[in-house]
Design a protein around this motif. Structure first.
Motif, short mmCIF file in Angstrom:
data_model
loop_
_atom_site.label_atom_id
_atom_site.label_comp_id
_atom_site.label_asym_id
_atom_site.label_seq_id
_atom_site.Cartn_x
_atom_site.Cartn_y
_atom_site.Cartn_z
N HIS A 9 58.47 90.02 29.35
CA HIS A 9 58.60 89.26 30.59
C HIS A 9 59.18 90.11 31.71
O HIS A 9 60.09 90.91 31.49
CB HIS A 9 59.50 88.04 30.37
CG HIS A 9 58.97 87.10 29.34
ND1 HIS A 9 58.12 86.06 29.65
CD2 HIS A 9 59.15 87.05 27.99
CE1 HIS A 9 57.81 85.40 28.54
NE2 HIS A 9 58.41 85.99 27.53
N SER A 10 58.67 89.89 32.91
CA SER A 10 59.19 90.56 34.11
C SER A 10 60.10 89.60 34.87
O SER A 10 60.34 88.46 34.45
CB SER A 10 58.03 90.99 35.01
OG SER A 10 57.54 89.87 35.75
N SER A 11 60.57 90.05 36.02
CA SER A 11 61.42 89.21 36.85
C SER A 11 60.67 88.01 37.42
O SER A 11 61.28 87.09 37.97
CB SER A 11 62.00 90.04 38.00
OG SER A 11 60.97 90.67 38.74
N TYR A 14 61.07 82.91 34.95
CA TYR A 14 62.35 82.30 35.34
C TYR A 14 63.52 82.90 34.57
O TYR A 14 64.67 82.86 35.03
CB TYR A 14 62.32 80.78 35.13
CG TYR A 14 62.16 80.34 33.70
CD1 TYR A 14 63.26 80.28 32.85
CD2 TYR A 14 60.92 79.97 33.20
CE1 TYR A 14 63.11 79.87 31.52
CE2 TYR A 14 60.77 79.56 31.88
CZ TYR A 14 61.87 79.51 31.05
OH TYR A 14 61.72 79.10 29.74
N ASP A 15 63.24 83.46 33.40
CA ASP A 15 64.32 84.03 32.58
C ASP A 15 64.20 85.54 32.41
O ASP A 15 64.87 86.12 31.57
CB ASP A 15 64.37 83.35 31.21
CG ASP A 15 63.02 83.35 30.50
OD1 ASP A 15 62.03 83.85 31.09
OD2 ASP A 15 62.95 82.85 29.37
N GLY A 16 63.35 86.18 33.21
CA GLY A 16 63.20 87.62 33.14
C GLY A 16 64.09 88.31 34.16
O GLY A 16 64.54 87.69 35.13
N ARG A 17 64.31 89.61 33.99
CA ARG A 17 65.24 90.32 34.88
C ARG A 17 64.60 91.44 35.66
O ARG A 17 64.89 91.63 36.85
CB ARG A 17 66.39 90.90 34.05
CG ARG A 17 67.52 91.52 34.89
CD ARG A 17 68.47 92.34 34.04
NE ARG A 17 67.86 93.60 33.59
CZ ARG A 17 68.48 94.46 32.77
NH1 ARG A 17 69.68 94.18 32.30
NH2 ARG A 17 67.87 95.58 32.41
N HIS A 164 63.05 90.24 27.69
CA HIS A 164 63.33 89.68 29.01
C HIS A 164 64.10 90.68 29.87
O HIS A 164 64.41 90.40 31.02
CB HIS A 164 64.09 88.37 28.88
CG HIS A 164 63.25 87.24 28.38
ND1 HIS A 164 62.72 87.23 27.11
CD2 HIS A 164 62.85 86.09 28.97
CE1 HIS A 164 62.02 86.10 26.94
NE2 HIS A 164 62.08 85.40 28.06
N ILE A 165 64.41 91.82 29.29
CA ILE A 165 64.97 92.96 30.02
C ILE A 165 64.22 94.20 29.54
O ILE A 165 63.76 94.26 28.39
CB ILE A 165 66.49 93.12 29.81
CG1 ILE A 165 66.83 93.35 28.33
CG2 ILE A 165 67.24 91.91 30.36
CD1 ILE A 165 68.31 93.62 28.08
N SER A 207 70.48 89.02 23.24
CA SER A 207 69.79 87.73 23.22
C SER A 207 70.61 86.67 23.93
O SER A 207 70.09 85.87 24.72
CB SER A 207 69.53 87.30 21.77
OG SER A 207 68.53 88.11 21.18
N PHE A 208 71.92 86.64 23.66
CA PHE A 208 72.77 85.64 24.30
C PHE A 208 72.87 85.89 25.80
O PHE A 208 72.87 84.95 26.60
CB PHE A 208 74.17 85.66 23.67
CG PHE A 208 74.21 85.06 22.29
CD1 PHE A 208 73.61 83.85 22.02
CD2 PHE A 208 74.85 85.72 21.26
CE1 PHE A 208 73.64 83.29 20.75
CE2 PHE A 208 74.89 85.18 19.97
CZ PHE A 208 74.28 83.96 19.72
N ARG A 209 72.93 87.18 26.19
CA ARG A 209 73.01 87.51 27.61
C ARG A 209 71.73 87.12 28.33
O ARG A 209 71.75 86.59 29.44
CB ARG A 209 73.28 89.00 27.77
CG ARG A 209 73.64 89.40 29.22
CD ARG A 209 74.08 90.85 29.26
NE ARG A 209 72.96 91.75 29.09
CZ ARG A 209 73.04 92.95 28.54
NH1 ARG A 209 74.20 93.37 28.06
NH2 ARG A 209 71.98 93.73 28.44
N GLN A 210 70.57 87.37 27.68
CA GLN A 210 69.30 86.98 28.27
C GLN A 210 69.22 85.48 28.41
O GLN A 210 68.75 84.96 29.43
CB GLN A 210 68.15 87.49 27.40
CG GLN A 210 67.97 88.98 27.43
CD GLN A 210 66.84 89.46 26.53
OE1 GLN A 210 66.38 90.58 26.67
NE2 GLN A 210 66.41 88.64 25.62
#
Length: 227
Positions: A9-11, A14-17, A164-165, A207-210
């Motif tokens: 996933h990219s930025s 909704y949950d990508g960075r 997600h990062i 995972s928790f940070r994402q």
């Protein structure tokens, strides 16, 4: 055998960075041959990745992660967005009409929009492939269930980092015995089951940070939607 990241996933998610260039840079750094950016119900970043992938020595596979009425489905090989909210069967039909293949990610994890919360196991076999290794699962149980099911039903198997990062791109890799390094050949090989999977679990702290970052971004987006 070619190595591909089929779920990241990219930025734009909704949950990508991170932006596309960081995802592509990481894919190049870890020695991948192909990458599919699969944002939630968005396709623009994936199409950008397809255009820019050759700059990194990669093949970009267009795609997205569709939020069906039953749960998440990866649409690989599509260049138009598949609308969210359709039934599982209708979503599969739309993906194929657009020339893509439908891969079901983390089907046995209901807490993360796995489809088996809403469809039967027989319905699941209508997909083109099952993601049997997802790096973001906190335990290996759901991955083992997915692999056992795919083997029992003789379904093609894939893996995905579900990154997600950018640092997590390539945590899970699908090895693909394609005739050549092109999108069509890769999709054909996946559809035919000419794949093997390998991967490493995303560290829990990441995972928790994402997950926390995704919650913050969802709340921010909802706030601005009311302005």
């Amino acid at each position: 055998m070619y190595a591909a990241e089929l779920h990241c996933h990219s930025s734009l998610s909704y949950d990508g960075r991170d932006p596309v260039d960081l995802l592509l840079g990481q894919a190049e750094a870890v020695g991948l041959d192909a990458i599919a950016v699969t944002d939630h119900d968005e396709i623009d970043a994936s199409l950008e990745a397809v255009e820019r992938a050759p700059e990194y020595g990669l093949v970009g596979i267009p795609g997205m992660e569709v939020s069906t009425a039953a749960g998440h489905v990866l649409a690989l090989g599509v260049t138009e967005a598949v609308p969210p909210g359709l039934s599982f069967g209708e979503t599969l039909g739309r993906i194929r009409d657009l020339g893509g293949i439908a891969v079901v990610p983390h089907p046995f994890q209901e807490s993360r929009s796995g489809v088996l919360a809403h469809i039967s196991r027989d319905d699941l076999t209508a997909a083109d492939a099952i993601e049997v290794y997802n790096s973001r699962l906190l335990t290996g149980r759901a991955n083992r269930q997915a692999e056992a099911f795919a083997r029992l039903r003789e379904m093609p198997m894939t893996a995905g980092s579900d990154a997600h990062i950018s640092e997590m791109v390539g945590q899970a890799v699908t090895r693909i015995d394609a005739d050549d390094l092109s999108v069509d050949a890769i999709l054909d090989a996946i559809r035919d089951g000419r794949t093997t999977v390998e991967g490493h679990r995303t560290p829990w702290r990441i995972s928790f940070r994402q997950a926390a970052g995704g919650v913050k971004r969802r709340m921010k987006n909802r706030f601005y939607s009311f302005l």
